[in-house]
Design a protein around this motif. Structure first.
Motif, PDB file in Angstrom:
ATOM      1  N   GLU A 153      16.267  -2.146 -25.189  1.00 39.88           N
ATOM      2  CA  GLU A 153      15.642  -0.904 -24.744  1.00 39.88           C
ATOM      3  C   GLU A 153      15.517  -0.788 -23.236  1.00 39.88           C
ATOM      4  OE1 GLU A 153      12.190  -0.297 -27.940  1.00 39.88           O
ATOM      5  OE2 GLU A 153      12.390  -2.373 -27.249  1.00 39.88           O
ATOM      6  N   SER A 154      15.495  -1.913 -22.538  1.00 38.72           N
ATOM      7  CA  SER A 154      15.279  -1.901 -21.097  1.00 38.72           C
ATOM      8  C   SER A 154      16.017  -3.061 -20.444  1.00 38.72           C
ATOM      9  CB  SER A 154      13.779  -2.006 -20.795  1.00 38.72           C
ATOM     10  OG  SER A 154      13.545  -2.056 -19.398  1.00 38.72           O
ATOM     11  N   ASN A 155      16.365  -2.886 -19.183  1.00 39.92           N
ATOM     12  CA  ASN A 155      16.968  -3.971 -18.401  1.00 39.92           C
ATOM     13  C   ASN A 155      16.040  -4.406 -17.273  1.00 39.92           C
ATOM     14  OD1 ASN A 155      17.139  -1.745 -16.755  1.00 39.92           O
ATOM     15  ND2 ASN A 155      19.312  -1.986 -16.253  1.00 39.92           N
ATOM     16  N   THR A 156      14.762  -4.094 -17.414  1.00 42.27           N
ATOM     17  CA  THR A 156      13.802  -4.375 -16.352  1.00 42.27           C
ATOM     18  C   THR A 156      12.538  -4.971 -16.944  1.00 42.27           C
ATOM     19  OG1 THR A 156      14.639  -2.451 -15.128  1.00 42.27           O
ATOM     20  CG2 THR A 156      12.541  -3.397 -14.394  1.00 42.27           C
ATOM     21  N   CYS A 157      12.171  -6.157 -16.480  1.00 42.66           N
ATOM     22  CA  CYS A 157      10.867  -6.744 -16.812  1.00 42.66           C
ATOM     23  C   CYS A 157      10.651  -6.834 -18.321  1.00 42.66           C
ATOM     24  CB  CYS A 157       9.751  -5.914 -16.163  1.00 42.66           C
ATOM     25  SG  CYS A 157       8.148  -6.738 -16.124  1.00 42.66           S
ATOM     26  N   THR A 158      11.485  -7.625 -18.998  1.00 42.22           N
ATOM     27  CA  THR A 158      11.375  -7.741 -20.450  1.00 42.22           C
ATOM     28  C   THR A 158      10.723  -9.042 -20.919  1.00 42.22           C
ATOM     29  OG1 THR A 158      13.576  -8.737 -20.675  1.00 42.22           O
ATOM     30  CG2 THR A 158      13.450  -6.322 -20.757  1.00 42.22           C
ATOM     31  N   THR A 159      10.675 -10.070 -20.076  1.00 38.18           N
ATOM     32  CA  THR A 159      10.166 -11.365 -20.508  1.00 38.18           C
ATOM     33  C   THR A 159       8.727 -11.595 -20.035  1.00 38.18           C
ATOM     34  OG1 THR A 159      10.858 -12.581 -18.529  1.00 38.18           O
ATOM     35  CG2 THR A 159      12.498 -12.300 -20.286  1.00 38.18           C
ATOM     36  N   ALA A 160       8.093 -12.590 -20.618  1.00 35.20           N
ATOM     37  CA  ALA A 160       6.723 -12.935 -20.228  1.00 35.20           C
ATOM     38  C   ALA A 160       6.650 -13.339 -18.763  1.00 35.20           C
ATOM     39  CB  ALA A 160       6.212 -14.067 -21.117  1.00 35.20           C
ATOM     40  N   ALA A 161       7.602 -14.139 -18.307  1.00 41.20           N
ATOM     41  CA  ALA A 161       7.587 -14.578 -16.907  1.00 41.20           C
ATOM     42  C   ALA A 161       7.746 -13.403 -15.959  1.00 41.20           C
ATOM     43  CB  ALA A 161       8.693 -15.605 -16.668  1.00 41.20           C
ATOM     44  N   GLU A 162       8.602 -12.446 -16.325  1.00 38.93           N
ATOM     45  CA  GLU A 162       8.815 -11.289 -15.461  1.00 38.93           C
ATOM     46  C   GLU A 162       7.568 -10.404 -15.399  1.00 38.93           C
ATOM     47  OE1 GLU A 162      13.657 -10.765 -15.991  1.00 38.93           O
ATOM     48  OE2 GLU A 162      12.290  -9.833 -17.439  1.00 38.93           O
ATOM     49  N   ILE A 163       6.917 -10.196 -16.533  1.00 39.07           N
ATOM     50  CA  ILE A 163       5.711  -9.354 -16.516  1.00 39.07           C
ATOM     51  C   ILE A 163       4.596 -10.053 -15.764  1.00 39.07           C
ATOM     52  CG2 ILE A 163       4.576 -10.080 -18.662  1.00 39.07           C
ATOM     53  CD1 ILE A 163       5.034  -6.442 -17.745  1.00 39.07           C
ATOM     54  N   ALA A 164       4.497 -11.386 -15.892  1.00 38.68           N
ATOM     55  CA  ALA A 164       3.470 -12.133 -15.159  1.00 38.68           C
ATOM     56  C   ALA A 164       3.702 -12.020 -13.658  1.00 38.68           C
ATOM     57  CB  ALA A 164       3.476 -13.599 -15.591  1.00 38.68           C
TER      58      ALA A 164
END
Length: 270
Positions: A153-164
């Motif tokens: 659905e997205s290519n931006t900020c999909t993982t836990a590490a990225e959101i953190a």
């Protein structure tokens, strides 16, 4: 763990049917889908908001979260020119006003697809958008639940590490996060790992089963996601927030039946 009913599945029914079922089946709260015909933000007159609050009071089921329809046509703050971005910002600001009108404390905003652009450009656009949305949230008394989507659905900020990392850079208590179990599962992450990575910033959870190959949100027990063990591990990790059982468009043919099945199965898993 308190469980919420997501009203998206009731889009072809009256909104009262969703409140009545939530009360009858033992749901603790409503996550209100912000789409037509029930609760699209630009339609949220004082009369419509009063009707939703009255239903909440009559059935004794609070509206905790408002989830506006966005990240597709015609709104995606990650894509488009400056005028389109401003239009999306105005729409999401109006959505937070609508959330406040109906008594919800949280507005759920996910991270859309950034298109075929450079990662640095997508990151800068995301941070600019979140800073603007945080200001709007403060003016309406809302807390934003920032939801990372799946890579389908997205290519931006999909993982836990990225959101953190995004939350750390933003450093704004008005923006919290949540875990969608399907989005984590298809990336070989677990909800407990998401919680351990984001800590107290994770205050909500979307529960659904998964086929492991797509973004499809499946009735608990009908997929391959090990829900029982994942929920137990999450609880052992210390998570004590809320959860919505997220059934969406696959279950609009008989939302009442599936809402009952979903909470019965989830209560048994818990």
């Amino acid at each position: 763990m308190e469980l919420g009913l997501f009203t998206c599945g009731y889009q072809y029914e009256s909104i009262e049917a969703a409140f009545a079922d939530a009360a009858a089946f033992g749901y603790d709260f409503i996550e209100l889908w912000g789409g037509r015909p029930h609760a699209w933000a630009p339609d949220m007159t004082a009369e419509r908001a009063a009707h939703l609050r009255e239903l909440s009071e009559r059935y004794n089921v609070p509206i905790r979260i408002y989830t506006p329809e966005h990240n597709g046509y015609p709104y995606n703050y990650m894509l488009g020119d400056e005028g389109q971005w401003e239009d999306c910002m105005r729409y999401l600001a109006r959505s937070m006003e609508a959330a406040a009108q109906i008594g919800a404390s949280h507005t759920l905003i996910s991270v859309g697809h950034g298109g075929h652009t450079e990662p640095q450009y997508r990151h800068e656009r995301l941070m600019r958008s979140l800073r603007r949305l945080a200001e709007e949230a403060r003016s309406t008394g809302q807390t934003i639940l920032l939801e990372p989507l799946s890579p389908f659905e997205s290519n931006t900020c999909t993982t836990a590490a990225e959101i953190a990392a995004v939350l750390s850079e933003l450093n704004d208590s008005t923006v919290c996060t949540m875990c969608d179990m399907v989005a984590s599962y298809v990336q070989d992450e677990t909800a407990a790992e998401f919680y351990q990575c984001t800590g107290s910033a994770m205050v909500h959870l979307h529960i659904a089963d998964s086929d492991g190959r797509s973004e499809a949100h499946i009735l608990p027990g009908d997929g391959t996601l090990p829900l029982r063990s994942e929920l137990e591990t999450l609880r052992q990790a210390g998570y004590d927030g809320t959860a919505t059982i997220e059934l969406v468009s696959m279950y609009t043919d008989d939302p009442s039946y599936y809402a009952r099945c979903a909470i019965e199965r989830t209560r048994e898993l818990l």
